[in-house]
Design a protein around this motif. Structure first.
Motif, PDB file in Angstrom:
ATOM      1  N   VAL A   1       0.718  -1.086   0.169  1.00 34.02           N
ATOM      2  CA  VAL A   1       0.171   0.043   0.068  1.00 34.02           C
ATOM      3  C   VAL A   1       0.969   1.185   0.033  1.00 34.02           C
ATOM      4  O   VAL A   1       1.487   1.360   0.959  1.00 34.02           O
ATOM      5  N   ILE A   2       0.692   2.012  -1.082  1.00 40.33           N
ATOM      6  CA  ILE A   2       1.496   3.291  -1.173  1.00 40.33           C
ATOM      7  C   ILE A   2       0.422   4.235  -1.278  1.00 40.33           C
ATOM      8  O   ILE A   2      -0.475   4.328  -2.083  1.00 40.33           O
ATOM      9  N   GLN A   3       0.562   5.553  -0.340  1.00 37.27           N
ATOM     10  CA  GLN A   3      -0.045   6.599  -0.315  1.00 37.27           C
ATOM     11  C   GLN A   3       0.976   7.736  -0.479  1.00 37.27           C
ATOM     12  O   GLN A   3       2.009   7.776  -0.032  1.00 37.27           O
ATOM     13  N   THR A   4       0.764   8.699  -1.624  1.00 39.08           N
ATOM     14  CA  THR A   4       1.569   9.812  -2.144  1.00 39.08           C
ATOM     15  C   THR A   4       0.896  10.838  -2.404  1.00 39.08           C
ATOM     16  O   THR A   4      -0.266  10.772  -2.962  1.00 39.08           O
ATOM     17  N   LEU A   5       1.594  12.070  -2.706  1.00 39.91           N
ATOM     18  CA  LEU A   5       0.916  13.164  -3.043  1.00 39.91           C
ATOM     19  C   LEU A   5       0.120  12.947  -4.594  1.00 39.91           C
ATOM     20  O   LEU A   5       0.695  12.472  -5.371  1.00 39.91           O
ATOM     21  N   HIS A   6      -0.850  13.530  -4.683  1.00 37.84           N
ATOM     22  CA  HIS A   6      -1.581  13.859  -6.009  1.00 37.84           C
ATOM     23  C   HIS A   6      -1.149  14.545  -7.018  1.00 37.84           C
ATOM     24  O   HIS A   6      -0.445  15.782  -6.378  1.00 37.84           O
ATOM     25  N   ALA A   7      -1.371  14.568  -8.244  1.00 37.53           N
ATOM     26  CA  ALA A   7      -0.670  15.510  -9.053  1.00 37.53           C
ATOM     27  C   ALA A   7      -1.477  16.947  -8.819  1.00 37.53           C
ATOM     28  O   ALA A   7      -0.912  18.146  -9.023  1.00 37.53           O
ATOM     29  N   ASN A   8      -2.585  16.827  -8.309  1.00 32.90           N
ATOM     30  CA  ASN A   8      -3.217  18.269  -7.902  1.00 32.90           C
ATOM     31  C   ASN A   8      -2.701  19.118  -6.918  1.00 32.90           C
ATOM     32  O   ASN A   8      -2.255  20.227  -6.858  1.00 32.90           O
ATOM     33  N   ALA A   9      -2.311  18.099  -5.810  1.00 36.46           N
ATOM     34  CA  ALA A   9      -1.416  18.809  -4.591  1.00 36.46           C
ATOM     35  C   ALA A   9      -0.073  19.353  -4.953  1.00 36.46           C
ATOM     36  O   ALA A   9       0.516  20.272  -4.655  1.00 36.46           O
ATOM     37  N   ALA A  10       0.581  18.428  -5.710  1.00 37.84           N
ATOM     38  CA  ALA A  10       1.821  18.651  -6.156  1.00 37.84           C
ATOM     39  C   ALA A  10       1.839  19.811  -7.192  1.00 37.84           C
ATOM     40  O   ALA A  10       3.046  20.242  -7.615  1.00 37.84           O
ATOM     41  N   GLN A  11       0.779  20.158  -8.036  1.00 40.45           N
ATOM     42  CA  GLN A  11       0.973  20.957  -9.036  1.00 40.45           C
ATOM     43  C   GLN A  11       1.728  20.686  -9.999  1.00 40.45           C
ATOM     44  O   GLN A  11       2.662  21.382 -10.712  1.00 40.45           O
ATOM     45  N   ALA A  12       1.924  19.250 -10.387  1.00 42.00           N
ATOM     46  CA  ALA A  12       2.812  18.859 -11.411  1.00 42.00           C
ATOM     47  C   ALA A  12       2.124  17.552 -12.090  1.00 42.00           C
ATOM     48  O   ALA A  12       1.087  16.931 -11.560  1.00 42.00           O
ATOM     49  N   ASP A  13       2.525  17.370 -13.362  1.00 38.53           N
ATOM     50  CA  ASP A  13       1.943  16.108 -14.041  1.00 38.53           C
ATOM     51  C   ASP A  13       3.137  15.268 -14.637  1.00 38.53           C
ATOM     52  O   ASP A  13       2.789  14.471 -15.233  1.00 38.53           O
ATOM     53  N   ALA A  14       4.424  15.639 -14.321  1.00 38.49           N
ATOM     54  CA  ALA A  14       5.410  14.798 -15.021  1.00 38.49           C
ATOM     55  C   ALA A  14       6.514  14.693 -13.769  1.00 38.49           C
ATOM     56  O   ALA A  14       6.403  15.288 -12.756  1.00 38.49           O
ATOM     57  N   ASP A  15       7.054  13.463 -13.757  1.00 40.85           N
ATOM     58  CA  ASP A  15       8.355  13.395 -12.662  1.00 40.85           C
ATOM     59  C   ASP A  15       9.194  14.408 -12.501  1.00 40.85           C
ATOM     60  O   ASP A  15       9.857  14.972 -13.714  1.00 40.85           O
ATOM     61  N   GLY A  16       9.519  14.520 -11.203  1.00 41.17           N
ATOM     62  CA  GLY A  16      10.537  15.492 -11.033  1.00 41.17           C
ATOM     63  C   GLY A  16      10.671  16.181  -9.575  1.00 41.17           C
ATOM     64  O   GLY A  16       9.926  15.864  -8.985  1.00 41.17           O
ATOM     65  N   TRP A  17      11.844  16.903  -9.394  1.00 40.80           N
ATOM     66  CA  TRP A  17      11.919  17.252  -8.104  1.00 40.80           C
ATOM     67  C   TRP A  17      11.210  18.391  -7.769  1.00 40.80           C
ATOM     68  O   TRP A  17      10.823  19.293  -8.664  1.00 40.80           O
ATOM     69  N   GLN A  18      10.446  18.727  -6.394  1.00 37.31           N
ATOM     70  CA  GLN A  18       9.699  19.566  -6.202  1.00 37.31           C
ATOM     71  C   GLN A  18      10.271  20.378  -5.083  1.00 37.31           C
ATOM     72  O   GLN A  18      10.846  19.588  -3.983  1.00 37.31           O
ATOM     73  N   PRO A  19      10.327  21.499  -4.786  1.00 38.24           N
ATOM     74  CA  PRO A  19      10.815  22.228  -3.791  1.00 38.24           C
ATOM     75  C   PRO A  19       9.974  21.945  -2.502  1.00 38.24           C
ATOM     76  O   PRO A  19       8.646  21.934  -2.483  1.00 38.24           O
ATOM     77  N   GLY A  20      10.714  21.738  -1.317  1.00 32.88           N
ATOM     78  CA  GLY A  20      10.049  21.379  -0.023  1.00 32.88           C
ATOM     79  C   GLY A  20       9.433  22.616   0.822  1.00 32.88           C
ATOM     80  O   GLY A  20       9.759  23.682   0.362  1.00 32.88           O
ATOM     81  N   SER A  21       8.320  22.386   1.408  1.00 33.50           N
ATOM     82  CA  SER A  21       7.659  23.629   2.235  1.00 33.50           C
ATOM     83  C   SER A  21       6.836  22.744   3.434  1.00 33.50           C
ATOM     84  O   SER A  21       6.425  21.844   3.215  1.00 33.50           O
ATOM     85  N   TRP A  22       7.169  23.541   4.773  1.00 32.71           N
ATOM     86  CA  TRP A  22       6.512  22.980   5.937  1.00 32.71           C
ATOM     87  C   TRP A  22       5.079  23.609   5.848  1.00 32.71           C
ATOM     88  O   TRP A  22       4.274  22.936   6.764  1.00 32.71           O
ATOM     89  N   GLY A  23       4.451  24.295   4.852  1.00 30.51           N
ATOM     90  CA  GLY A  23       3.338  24.772   4.904  1.00 30.51           C
ATOM     91  C   GLY A  23       2.674  25.109   6.092  1.00 30.51           C
ATOM     92  O   GLY A  23       3.003  25.840   6.855  1.00 30.51           O
ATOM     93  N   PRO A  24       1.444  24.392   6.258  1.00 30.29           N
ATOM     94  CA  PRO A  24       0.662  24.560   7.548  1.00 30.29           C
ATOM     95  C   PRO A  24       1.233  24.064   8.735  1.00 30.29           C
ATOM     96  O   PRO A  24       0.537  24.002   9.691  1.00 30.29           O
ATOM     97  N   CYS A  25       2.238  23.157   8.779  1.00 27.56           N
ATOM     98  CA  CYS A  25       2.824  22.484   9.872  1.00 27.56           C
ATOM     99  C   CYS A  25       2.881  23.506  11.287  1.00 27.56           C
ATOM    100  O   CYS A  25       2.951  22.894  12.177  1.00 27.56           O
ATOM    101  N   GLY A  26       3.326  24.538  10.808  1.00 26.74           N
ATOM    102  CA  GLY A  26       3.606  25.533  12.022  1.00 26.74           C
ATOM    103  C   GLY A  26       4.985  24.992  12.746  1.00 26.74           C
ATOM    104  O   GLY A  26       5.746  24.060  12.123  1.00 26.74           O
ATOM    105  N   GLY A  27       5.358  25.561  14.017  1.00 25.55           N
ATOM    106  CA  GLY A  27       6.616  25.261  14.609  1.00 25.55           C
ATOM    107  C   GLY A  27       7.905  25.491  14.111  1.00 25.55           C
ATOM    108  O   GLY A  27       7.823  26.299  13.271  1.00 25.55           O
ATOM    109  N   ASP A  28       8.682  25.287  14.984  1.00 25.60           N
ATOM    110  CA  ASP A  28      10.116  25.602  14.527  1.00 25.60           C
ATOM    111  C   ASP A  28      11.043  24.938  13.659  1.00 25.60           C
ATOM    112  O   ASP A  28      11.922  24.119  14.092  1.00 25.60           O
ATOM    113  N   PHE A  29      10.451  24.745  12.415  1.00 26.49           N
ATOM    114  CA  PHE A  29      11.100  23.812  11.414  1.00 26.49           C
ATOM    115  C   PHE A  29      12.359  24.594  10.805  1.00 26.49           C
ATOM    116  O   PHE A  29      12.559  25.685  10.773  1.00 26.49           O
TER     117      PHE A  29
END
Length: 232
Positions: A151-179
């Motif tokens: 069983v694999i769960q991974t980000l959807h193309a919608n969430a990634a805003q991508a439709d082809a394989d490739g590296w995406q920039p990281g973001s802690w987004g709504p996580c908050g905290g001292d990342f």
């Protein structure tokens, strides 16, 4: 949780970033600050695993252990593994009567005989490097019980805003905290996942697309594939 780094960086580089971010990540997960997980994807992966009725599950990239604990509370024998010792220790500290077990292990160690015979391996948002995915799928095909499931769960193309394989920039987004520094991750298209699973010895995966209950937008790809290996 992604375990390796992109481009010229080495696995140690990215593992170092995860070590630096372990504490705020635990707080974000346990504080349920990630909306997509809270409203859809957590429940979806639990349901997908339990629907397969496994007796023994390997939770690969278990992080702070929430999924392992949840499955163990349903009577499943679970071993959660992660490459970050601080996350494994946090998982152990939170595990009580549920009986979930945890160990520190990198993806490249999972082809060891110690990980053989599980009915199901689950990778919940933990395959974010192309080398990780290839090695993991091959190890799973070799070590799962015959006809075992992945069983694999991974980000959807919608969430990634991508439709082809490739590296995406990281973001802690709504996580908050001292990342610390965000961690890049590798997006793999649905077609790429299907091809990779087939090459590793799995049947055509069942696909689910957990969606946001308010907007209807798909949040993840959830793939369930059976291992085709049949031992004599």
């Amino acid at each position: 949780m992604p375990l390796n780094a992109p481009g010229p960086a080495s696995p140690r580089d990215l593992l170092g970033l995860w070590r630096s971010n372990a504490a705020p990540w635990v707080d974000a997960v346990r504080g349920r600050r990630i909306e997509s997980r809270r409203v859809a994807t957590d429940a979806a992966v639990v349901q997908a695993v339990l629907a397969a009725a496994p007796r023994r599950v390997l939770d690969v990239g278990c992080g702070e252990g929430w999924l392992s604990r949840c499955l163990a509370a349903q009577g499943v024998a679970v071993l959660g593994v992660d490459a970050i010792p601080a996350l494994v220790e946090s998982a152990r500290a939170a595990s009580g009567a549920d009986g979930a077990r945890f160990a520190t292990a990198r993806f490249d160690q999972l082809d060891d005989a110690a990980y053989a015979g599980f009915d199901l391996w689950v990778c919940n948002f933990s395959l974010f490097h192309p080398d990780d995915a290839l090695h993991l799928l091959r190890a799973a095909a070799a070590r799962l019980a015959p006809r075992g499931r992945l069983v694999i769960q991974t980000l959807h193309a919608n969430a990634a805003q991508a439709d082809a394989d490739g590296w995406q920039p990281g973001s802690w987004g709504p996580c908050g905290g001292d990342f610390a520094e965000p961690i890049p991750w590798y997006f793999r298209s649905l077609a790429s996942w299907r091809a990779l699973l087939a090459a590793a010895g799995f049947g055509a995966p069942q696909l689910r697309e957990p969606a946001h209950p308010g907007t209807g937008a798909a949040l993840s790809y959830l793939l369930v594939a059976a291992c085709l290996r049949v031992d004599p």
